[in-house]
Design a protein around this motif. Structure first.
Motif, PDB file in Angstrom:
ATOM      1  N   VAL A 105      -0.960   0.529  12.460  1.00 30.47           N
ATOM      2  CA  VAL A 105      -0.369   1.882  12.520  1.00 30.47           C
ATOM      3  C   VAL A 105      -1.392   2.976  12.216  1.00 30.47           C
ATOM      4  CG1 VAL A 105       1.906   0.999  11.898  1.00 30.47           C
ATOM      5  CG2 VAL A 105       0.448   1.959  10.114  1.00 30.47           C
ATOM      6  N   ARG A 107      -0.997   6.685  10.349  1.00 32.48           N
ATOM      7  CA  ARG A 107       0.427   6.895  10.050  1.00 32.48           C
ATOM      8  C   ARG A 107       0.839   6.231   8.742  1.00 32.48           C
ATOM      9  NH1 ARG A 107       3.902   4.467  14.481  1.00 32.48           N
ATOM     10  NH2 ARG A 107       2.130   3.117  14.775  1.00 32.48           N
ATOM     11  N   LEU A 117       4.228   6.696   6.240  1.00 37.29           N
ATOM     12  CA  LEU A 117       5.200   5.594   6.204  1.00 37.29           C
ATOM     13  C   LEU A 117       5.473   5.148   4.776  1.00 37.29           C
ATOM     14  CD1 LEU A 117       3.959   3.506   9.261  1.00 37.29           C
ATOM     15  CD2 LEU A 117       6.289   4.364   8.930  1.00 37.29           C
ATOM     16  N   GLN A 156       3.071  -0.160  17.775  1.00 40.64           N
ATOM     17  CA  GLN A 156       4.507  -0.117  17.437  1.00 40.64           C
ATOM     18  C   GLN A 156       5.004  -1.503  17.059  1.00 40.64           C
ATOM     19  OE1 GLN A 156       5.472   2.762  17.104  1.00 40.64           O
ATOM     20  NE2 GLN A 156       4.177   3.968  18.470  1.00 40.64           N
ATOM     21  N   SER A 182       6.972  -1.642   7.965  1.00 42.86           N
ATOM     22  CA  SER A 182       6.848  -2.227   9.306  1.00 42.86           C
ATOM     23  C   SER A 182       8.207  -2.176  10.018  1.00 42.86           C
ATOM     24  CB  SER A 182       6.300  -3.656   9.237  1.00 42.86           C
ATOM     25  OG  SER A 182       7.206  -4.518   8.576  1.00 42.86           O
ATOM     26  N   VAL A 191       8.793   1.317  11.407  1.00 45.19           N
ATOM     27  CA  VAL A 191       8.043   1.556  12.651  1.00 45.19           C
ATOM     28  C   VAL A 191       8.867   1.068  13.849  1.00 45.19           C
ATOM     29  CG1 VAL A 191       5.991   0.816  13.969  1.00 45.19           C
ATOM     30  CG2 VAL A 191       5.769   1.386  11.533  1.00 45.19           C
ATOM     31  N   GLU A 236      10.953   3.219  16.795  1.00 45.78           N
ATOM     32  CA  GLU A 236      10.489   3.059  18.170  1.00 45.78           C
ATOM     33  C   GLU A 236      11.646   2.660  19.092  1.00 45.78           C
ATOM     34  OE1 GLU A 236       7.961   3.936  19.682  1.00 45.78           O
ATOM     35  OE2 GLU A 236       7.987   2.764  21.552  1.00 45.78           O
TER      36      GLU A 236
END
Ligand SMILES: Cc1cc2nc3c(=O)[nH]c(=O)nc-3n(C[C@H](O)[C@H](O)[C@H](O)COP(=O)(O)OP(=O)(O)OC[C@H]3O[C@@H](n4cnc5c(N)ncnc54)[C@H](O)[C@@H]3O)c2cc1C
Length: 454
Positions: free
Chosen positions: A75, A78, A82, A414, A441, A444, A448
């Motif tokens: 990632v 990001r 997160l 992603q 995770s 994410v 998405e």
């Protein structure tokens, strides 16, 4: 999105749950989410059930990209955002009256002055200190959060199917077909596999059946150390989860999962395997601290199944302990002699895991790991660190191991595999090794999927 387009999630641990909640919060219709979990709502295994291993975890939220997984690899930048989103995912679901007390802990255990003192002591002892920003929720608060996650999903109409073991999945016309133990099939437009460590066998099989190239992760084998809480207080007051690392004869060894005022417990995996772990119940201080000391082993060519190597350690220790954990006093471990009941009676520390039986860890754990762990323990017993550790005050428990990681060789930013609409998250796929990164995770993937569904 067609009326039938479902987001199916395999695994009701922090990764799977975070994916479901994040998808809903990003606008994905809750009624089109199905979360499949092989365990019960409150599962006795401590590794399965709604909340996964996380539900029974010590609830230490480690807000660092360098600890608890390699999510940053996928990632990138990001990661910082997160980690903050994960914190919200936990704090938001706490009893509002409790929230301020946990928020106030932020930064308390990353005191730079204490960190520098510990770092200097580590340098003298030939070790490395990894400072960490941590919020220690504790097991009880963690249970409360998991219960609130469950209510959130069910109240919004997500389908949470417990005691539903997935046996495989295969690509279908418009997405994926997921197969349950009872032969029932479910169609998924988007599929997330987040089966955690206890889903290792399932994951290996599913990757193989779908011809998805996989890579094995490293394994960690070692012991759980239990000692006087007073002996560790200088460190646990300053950092809570002291993360110390050693490089001994080229071998990596570290402390992991520190439980101040905690107790040692048993966790169960499939195939009747039993290992030790630790937890802290803040309302029930024990006067002891326990933590794992783990030797990291990277097994490659020609070994094609490192998990079996760790399992062999667990199985041997389980044989020696007649399906109980083994406990050994430090002096007997250092003397290369087994512990007996008398040794435990003479020890200054009584085991918090009452079911553990006295034995000989060296009969189960490989010689190299024993040597590395012994040298590391002696280095920890240094001024400014855990002085007095190698004494009658200290017990070692076995087996302690972290393994079961195999991940797809190719994952996008992603966390999508090279098969469209098939995502992976959490510990089982080797992306993460802790609550925060496992949850991150899941976020994410959830976001998405919500984005693609719009
Ligand atoms: C006792 C203990 C204490 C811990 N303390 C901490 C801590 O303080 N801080 C920290 O950061 N981490 C801690 N951890 C680690 C943390 O719990 C894990 O990193 C985290 O739970 C991983 O989340 P996950 O969703 O990837 O996997 P899991 O939590 O393992 O969840 C995966 C779920 O998938 C289910 N599943 C597996 N296979 C299938 C299948 N075939 N079909 C359907 N369902 C399946 C499993 O039953 C499980 O419920 C602790 C772990 C334990 C065991």
């Amino acid at each position: 999105m067609s009326g039938d387009d479902r987001f199916v999630i395999i695994g009701g641990g922090p990764a799977g749950i975070a994916a479901a909640i994040s998808a809903i919060r990003a606008g994905f219709p809750a009624g089109r989410i199905t979360l499949l979990e092989k365990g019960e709502r409150h599962d006795p295994s401590r590794t399965s059930g709604f909340g996964g291993a996380g539900a029974n975890s010590d609830g230490k939220l480690v807000l660092e990209s360098a600890i608890g997984g390699e999510l940053e690899t996928w990632v990138g930048e990001r990661i910082s955002g997160l980690l903050e989103d994960v914190l919200e995912l936990y704090l938001d679901f706490l009893d509002p009256a409790e929230r301020p007390q946990y928020e106030a802990m932020r930064g308390r255990f990353s005191d730079p002055e204490a960190g520098e003192r510990i770092q200097r002591a580590c340098i003298r002892a030939g070790l490395e200190y990894i400072p960490a920003d941590i919020i220690p929720l504790g097991t009880t608060a963690c249970h409360g959060v998991v219960d609130a996650w469950h209510d959130f999903l069910v109240e919004r109409g997500a389908e949470v199917l417990l005691e539903t073991r997935v046996t495989g999945f295969a690509s279908a016309d418009d997405g994926w077909t997921v197969v349950g133990e009872d032969g029932r099939e479910l169609q998924a437009r988007w599929l997330l596999a987040a089966p955690g460590r206890s889903g290792h066998g399932f994951l290996v099989g599913a990757l193989e059946e779908n011809g998805i190239a996989a890579v094995n992760g490293p394994i960690d084998v070692g012991v759980r150390v239990e000692t006087d809480a007073q002996l560790t207080r200088a460190l646990t007051d300053a950092t809570w989860e002291f993360k110390l690392r050693g490089l001994i004869d080229g071998e990596h060894v570290r402390t992991f999962c520190v439980c101040p005022e905690g107790s040692v417990l048993v966790e169960r995996y499939d195939e009747d395997l039993l290992a030790v772990n630790g937890q802290t119940l803040p309302e029930r201080p024990t006067g002891r601290t326990n933590f794992a000391v783990l030797h990291t082993i990277h097994l490659d060519d020609p070994c094609d199944n490192p998990a079996q190597f760790a399992q062999a350690y667990i199985r041997t220790a389980n044989i020696l302990g007649a399906r109980n954990a083994i406990v050994q006093t430090w002096p007997k471990f250092a003397d290369r002699r087994r512990s007996r009941d008398d040794d435990l009676r003479d020890s200054f520390t009584a085991p918090t895991l009452a079911s553990a039986l006295p034995g000989d860890i060296r009969l189960a754990l490989n010689a190299k790991s024993c040597r590395v762990i012994e040298a590391f323990m002696r280095a920890l017993d240094s001024p400014g660190l855990l002085e007095g550790l190698c004494s009658h005050r200290t017990l070692l428990y076995a087996p302690e191991a972290k393994f079961y990681t195999v991940r797809p060789a190719r994952l996008s930013e992603q966390l999508e595999s090279d098969r469209p609409e098939l995502f992976f998250a959490g510990d089982g796929s080797g992306i993460t090794r802790g609550l925060v990164q496992a949850s991150a995770s899941g976020i994410v993937v959830g976001r998405e999927v919500a984005r693609r569904a719009q």
